[in-house]
Design a protein around this motif. Structure first.
Motif, PDB file in Angstrom:
ATOM      1  N   ASP A 197      -2.988   6.209   8.046  1.00 50.41           N
ATOM      2  CA  ASP A 197      -4.431   6.326   8.244  1.00 50.41           C
ATOM      3  C   ASP A 197      -4.768   6.622   9.701  1.00 50.41           C
ATOM      4  OD1 ASP A 197      -5.160   5.870   5.610  1.00 50.41           O
ATOM      5  OD2 ASP A 197      -5.402   3.709   5.874  1.00 50.41           O
ATOM      6  N   LEU A 198      -4.169   5.868  10.612  1.00 49.11           N
ATOM      7  CA  LEU A 198      -4.577   6.002  12.008  1.00 49.11           C
ATOM      8  C   LEU A 198      -4.092   7.306  12.640  1.00 49.11           C
ATOM      9  CD1 LEU A 198      -2.321   5.205  14.504  1.00 49.11           C
ATOM     10  CD2 LEU A 198      -2.372   3.066  13.251  1.00 49.11           C
ATOM     11  N   VAL A 199      -3.031   7.917  12.075  1.00 51.76           N
ATOM     12  CA  VAL A 199      -2.575   9.201  12.627  1.00 51.76           C
ATOM     13  C   VAL A 199      -3.048  10.393  11.790  1.00 51.76           C
ATOM     14  CG1 VAL A 199      -0.551   8.143  13.700  1.00 51.76           C
ATOM     15  CG2 VAL A 199      -0.331   9.216  11.440  1.00 51.76           C
ATOM     16  N   GLY A 200      -3.772  10.129  10.707  1.00 51.37           N
ATOM     17  CA  GLY A 200      -4.370  11.217   9.951  1.00 51.37           C
ATOM     18  C   GLY A 200      -3.441  11.941   9.000  1.00 51.37           C
ATOM     19  N   ILE A 201      -2.461  11.214   8.442  1.00 54.34           N
ATOM     20  CA  ILE A 201      -1.559  11.840   7.465  1.00 54.34           C
ATOM     21  C   ILE A 201      -2.090  11.672   6.049  1.00 54.34           C
ATOM     22  CG2 ILE A 201       0.769  11.775   6.454  1.00 54.34           C
ATOM     23  CD1 ILE A 201       1.809  10.859   9.153  1.00 54.34           C
ATOM     24  N   PHE A 202      -2.635  10.496   5.748  1.00 56.33           N
ATOM     25  CA  PHE A 202      -3.114  10.201   4.389  1.00 56.33           C
ATOM     26  C   PHE A 202      -4.593  10.550   4.297  1.00 56.33           C
ATOM     27  CE2 PHE A 202      -4.751   7.143   1.170  1.00 56.33           C
ATOM     28  CZ  PHE A 202      -3.980   7.541   0.092  1.00 56.33           C
ATOM     29  N   ASP A 203      -4.962  11.422   3.335  1.00 56.83           N
ATOM     30  CA  ASP A 203      -6.350  11.866   3.272  1.00 56.83           C
ATOM     31  C   ASP A 203      -6.962  11.779   1.882  1.00 56.83           C
ATOM     32  OD1 ASP A 203      -4.979  13.883   2.028  1.00 56.83           O
ATOM     33  OD2 ASP A 203      -5.559  15.467   3.420  1.00 56.83           O
ATOM     34  N   ARG A 204      -6.328  11.006   0.973  1.00 58.65           N
ATOM     35  CA  ARG A 204      -6.934  10.857  -0.352  1.00 58.65           C
ATOM     36  C   ARG A 204      -8.273  10.148  -0.266  1.00 58.65           C
ATOM     37  NH1 ARG A 204      -2.539   8.275  -4.268  1.00 58.65           N
ATOM     38  NH2 ARG A 204      -4.427   7.551  -5.284  1.00 58.65           N
ATOM     39  N   PHE A 205      -8.384   9.188   0.634  1.00 56.92           N
ATOM     40  CA  PHE A 205      -9.665   8.550   0.925  1.00 56.92           C
ATOM     41  C   PHE A 205      -9.573   7.930   2.318  1.00 56.92           C
ATOM     42  CE2 PHE A 205      -7.070   5.533  -1.479  1.00 56.92           C
ATOM     43  CZ  PHE A 205      -7.062   4.422  -0.644  1.00 56.92           C
ATOM     44  N   LYS A 206     -10.742   7.688   2.920  1.00 55.82           N
ATOM     45  CA  LYS A 206     -10.798   7.136   4.277  1.00 55.82           C
ATOM     46  C   LYS A 206     -11.808   5.991   4.289  1.00 55.82           C
ATOM     47  CE  LYS A 206     -11.878   8.336   9.085  1.00 55.82           C
ATOM     48  NZ  LYS A 206     -13.071   7.459   9.195  1.00 55.82           N
ATOM     49  N   PRO A 207     -11.324   4.737   4.287  1.00 53.95           N
ATOM     50  CA  PRO A 207     -12.231   3.601   4.357  1.00 53.95           C
ATOM     51  C   PRO A 207     -13.060   3.616   5.633  1.00 53.95           C
ATOM     52  CG  PRO A 207     -10.006   2.902   3.759  1.00 53.95           C
ATOM     53  CD  PRO A 207      -9.914   4.323   4.194  1.00 53.95           C
ATOM     54  N   LYS A 208     -14.212   2.969   5.591  1.00 56.75           N
ATOM     55  CA  LYS A 208     -15.101   2.923   6.748  1.00 56.75           C
ATOM     56  C   LYS A 208     -14.428   2.308   7.957  1.00 56.75           C
ATOM     57  CE  LYS A 208     -19.443   0.930   8.387  1.00 56.75           C
ATOM     58  NZ  LYS A 208     -20.633   0.109   8.055  1.00 56.75           N
TER      59      LYS A 208
ATOM     60  N   SER B 165       0.824  -1.208   0.000  1.00 53.83           N
ATOM     61  CA  SER B 165       0.000   0.000   0.000  1.00 53.83           C
ATOM     62  C   SER B 165       0.856   1.254   0.000  1.00 53.83           C
ATOM     63  CB  SER B 165      -0.926   0.007   1.216  1.00 53.83           C
ATOM     64  OG  SER B 165      -0.208  -0.248   2.408  1.00 53.83           O
ATOM     65  N   LEU B 166       2.158   1.103   0.226  1.00 54.63           N
ATOM     66  CA  LEU B 166       3.062   2.256   0.103  1.00 54.63           C
ATOM     67  C   LEU B 166       2.963   2.863  -1.290  1.00 54.63           C
ATOM     68  CD1 LEU B 166       5.979   1.727  -1.633  1.00 54.63           C
ATOM     69  CD2 LEU B 166       6.313   0.139   0.256  1.00 54.63           C
ATOM     70  N   GLY B 167       2.542   2.061  -2.268  1.00 58.79           N
ATOM     71  CA  GLY B 167       2.372   2.589  -3.615  1.00 58.79           C
ATOM     72  C   GLY B 167       1.450   3.787  -3.633  1.00 58.79           C
ATOM     73  N   MET B 168       0.348   3.714  -2.887  1.00 60.90           N
ATOM     74  CA  MET B 168      -0.601   4.819  -2.840  1.00 60.90           C
ATOM     75  C   MET B 168      -0.253   5.818  -1.743  1.00 60.90           C
ATOM     76  SD  MET B 168      -4.179   2.735  -3.459  1.00 60.90           S
ATOM     77  CE  MET B 168      -3.785   1.476  -2.238  1.00 60.90           C
ATOM     78  N   VAL B 169       0.116   5.307  -0.570  1.00 58.45           N
ATOM     79  CA  VAL B 169       0.284   6.167   0.604  1.00 58.45           C
ATOM     80  C   VAL B 169       1.575   6.981   0.552  1.00 58.45           C
ATOM     81  CG1 VAL B 169       0.515   6.139   3.118  1.00 58.45           C
ATOM     82  CG2 VAL B 169      -1.096   4.611   2.016  1.00 58.45           C
ATOM     83  N   VAL B 170       2.638   6.379   0.008  1.00 58.12           N
ATOM     84  CA  VAL B 170       3.950   7.042   0.004  1.00 58.12           C
ATOM     85  C   VAL B 170       4.383   7.474  -1.395  1.00 58.12           C
ATOM     86  CG1 VAL B 170       6.395   6.754   0.547  1.00 58.12           C
ATOM     87  CG2 VAL B 170       4.677   5.791   2.074  1.00 58.12           C
ATOM     88  N   LEU B 171       4.134   6.628  -2.396  1.00 57.29           N
ATOM     89  CA  LEU B 171       4.648   6.897  -3.738  1.00 57.29           C
ATOM     90  C   LEU B 171       3.645   7.588  -4.654  1.00 57.29           C
ATOM     91  CD1 LEU B 171       6.566   3.528  -4.323  1.00 57.29           C
ATOM     92  CD2 LEU B 171       7.440   5.687  -3.410  1.00 57.29           C
ATOM     93  N   GLY B 172       2.383   7.661  -4.256  1.00 54.54           N
ATOM     94  CA  GLY B 172       1.403   8.409  -5.033  1.00 54.54           C
ATOM     95  C   GLY B 172       0.804   7.690  -6.213  1.00 54.54           C
ATOM     96  N   TYR B 173       0.971   6.378  -6.303  1.00 55.95           N
ATOM     97  CA  TYR B 173       0.327   5.613  -7.372  1.00 55.95           C
ATOM     98  C   TYR B 173      -1.176   5.535  -7.118  1.00 55.95           C
ATOM     99  CZ  TYR B 173       5.085   3.853  -8.392  1.00 55.95           C
ATOM    100  OH  TYR B 173       6.421   3.727  -8.685  1.00 55.95           O
ATOM    101  N   ASP B 174      -1.925   5.144  -8.157  1.00 57.63           N
ATOM    102  CA  ASP B 174      -3.370   4.995  -8.018  1.00 57.63           C
ATOM    103  C   ASP B 174      -3.768   3.652  -7.417  1.00 57.63           C
ATOM    104  OD1 ASP B 174      -3.944   7.514  -9.039  1.00 57.63           O
ATOM    105  OD2 ASP B 174      -3.970   6.803 -11.104  1.00 57.63           O
ATOM    106  N   SER B 175      -2.847   2.690  -7.397  1.00 54.19           N
ATOM    107  CA  SER B 175      -3.126   1.370  -6.831  1.00 54.19           C
ATOM    108  C   SER B 175      -1.814   0.751  -6.383  1.00 54.19           C
ATOM    109  CB  SER B 175      -3.793   0.468  -7.880  1.00 54.19           C
ATOM    110  OG  SER B 175      -2.863   0.065  -8.873  1.00 54.19           O
ATOM    111  N   THR B 176      -1.879  -0.474  -5.893  1.00 56.91           N
ATOM    112  CA  THR B 176      -0.667  -1.177  -5.480  1.00 56.91           C
ATOM    113  C   THR B 176       0.021  -1.881  -6.640  1.00 56.91           C
ATOM    114  OG1 THR B 176      -1.895  -3.204  -4.963  1.00 56.91           O
ATOM    115  CG2 THR B 176      -1.652  -1.598  -3.194  1.00 56.91           C
ATOM    116  N   VAL B 177      -0.648  -1.982  -7.766  1.00 52.46           N
ATOM    117  CA  VAL B 177      -0.132  -2.777  -8.897  1.00 52.46           C
ATOM    118  C   VAL B 177       1.242  -2.319  -9.399  1.00 52.46           C
ATOM    119  CG1 VAL B 177      -0.574  -3.460 -11.298  1.00 52.46           C
ATOM    120  CG2 VAL B 177      -2.408  -3.583  -9.601  1.00 52.46           C
ATOM    121  N   PRO B 178       1.528  -1.012  -9.507  1.00 52.22           N
ATOM    122  CA  PRO B 178       2.825  -0.608 -10.070  1.00 52.22           C
ATOM    123  C   PRO B 178       4.031  -0.857  -9.159  1.00 52.22           C
ATOM    124  CG  PRO B 178       1.197   1.161 -10.257  1.00 52.22           C
ATOM    125  CD  PRO B 178       0.644   0.144  -9.312  1.00 52.22           C
ATOM    126  N   VAL B 179       3.807  -1.173  -7.889  1.00 53.52           N
ATOM    127  CA  VAL B 179       4.907  -1.278  -6.935  1.00 53.52           C
ATOM    128  C   VAL B 179       5.865  -2.404  -7.336  1.00 53.52           C
ATOM    129  CG1 VAL B 179       5.536  -1.671  -4.532  1.00 53.52           C
ATOM    130  CG2 VAL B 179       3.469  -0.381  -5.076  1.00 53.52           C
TER     131      VAL B 179
END
Length: 276
Positions: free
Chosen positions: A217-228, A45-59
């Motif tokens: 997610d749990l510390v509120g750094i990533f805000d592109r989306f927030k799962p339920k 998931s670092l692909g989206m959270v850290v590297l800015g990809y749209d999914s995990t696939v490119p990692v």
């Protein structure tokens, strides 16, 4: 707290038995270790959270290795799991090579891979080679498009049966635990009760043996989306933005740096340099 072993982990049954955090680098892994978590997952998931990809696939493997090494340096005393990225375990041979790199080069204690029945030959090969494996069923982000997107899995009989059969097969193949992602709570309870190895839930309710959330997610750094299923325990992102904005403002106003944050030198030395 001593680092857990695979034998320790296999015995961790019962809600609240395991706390796992997904972290990707030295500072976040260090914080997770200092906070006393049991497990750190360096997730793709670092692909989206850290590297800015749209999914995990490119990692890639190289990107994962880079982050696994950093997290290991930050948390040398915590059981560390490396996520196998998309297509890195397409065959048992590829899986052995790539998982071996995570342990030998990255310092990981185990690997995680997504899938159920279809990955059993891969899991068996890794376990035979002495590589501890964490399974993952339910929503599998690497193949989310084939599952209808990022949504709860197991709500109908066919997909629920697939999750149950996959979890059973993974345990038989030798995994030390199974991640259940975005699975209805009643189904997660039945799977957890049936398996002798621990389950770790993310969006699977309070009935699994452990829980995992992404650090950002749990510390509120990533805000592109927030799962339920995400609960924010802090709004660190807002604090960080405020800090950077204050810095920018003080620089523009000439307030920073001030004398307290600057260095001086003797005037006679400066005169010698310029010949004054």
């Amino acid at each position: 707290m001593a680092k857990l072993t695979v034998l320790d982990l296999k015995a961790k049954k019962g809600p609240g038995s395991l706390v796992m955090v997904t972290a990707y680098d030295y500072p976040t892994a260090r914080i997770a270790q200092e906070a006393g978590v049991d497990l750190i997952l360096v997730g793709d998931s670092l692909g989206m959270v850290v590297l800015g990809y749209d999914s995990t696939v490119p990692v890639t493997m190289e990107e994962m290795l880079h982050h696994v090494k950093a997290a290991r340096r930050g948390a040398p005393e915590t059981f560390l799991i490396a996520d196998m990225p998309f297509l890195s375990f397409a065959t048992p041979e590829a899986a052995l090579e790539n998982a071996g790199r995570f342990l030998k080069e990255g310092g990981a204690d185990a690997v995680k891979l997504e899938g159920g029945l279809e990955v059993v030959p891969v899991v068996e090969a890794l376990v035979r080679a002495g590589i501890p494996v964490l399974g993952h069923v339910g929503l599998t982000p690497q193949t989310a498009s084939s599952l209808g997107g990022y949504r709860v899995q197991g709500k109908d009989a066919e997909s629920a049966r697939r999750i149950v059969e996959g979890a059973r097969a993974l345990e038989a193949a030798g995994v030390w635990g199974v991640v259940l992602e975005m699975v209805p709570t009643p189904l997660a309870r039945r799977v957890t009760e049936e398996l002798t190895v621990p389950t770790i839930g993310i969006g699977a309710g309070p009935v699994t043996d452990g829980q995992v959330l992404v650090f950002h997610d749990l510390v509120g750094i990533f805000d592109r989306f927030k799962p339920k299923f995400v609960k924010r325990y802090a709004e660190a992102g807002a604090l960080m933005r405020e800090a950077v904005a204050a810095y920018a403002r003080e620089v523009r106003e000439g307030v920073f740096p001030d004398e307290a944050h600057s260095f001086g030198m003797r005037e006679e030395i400066l005169k010698k340099v310029y010949g004054d």
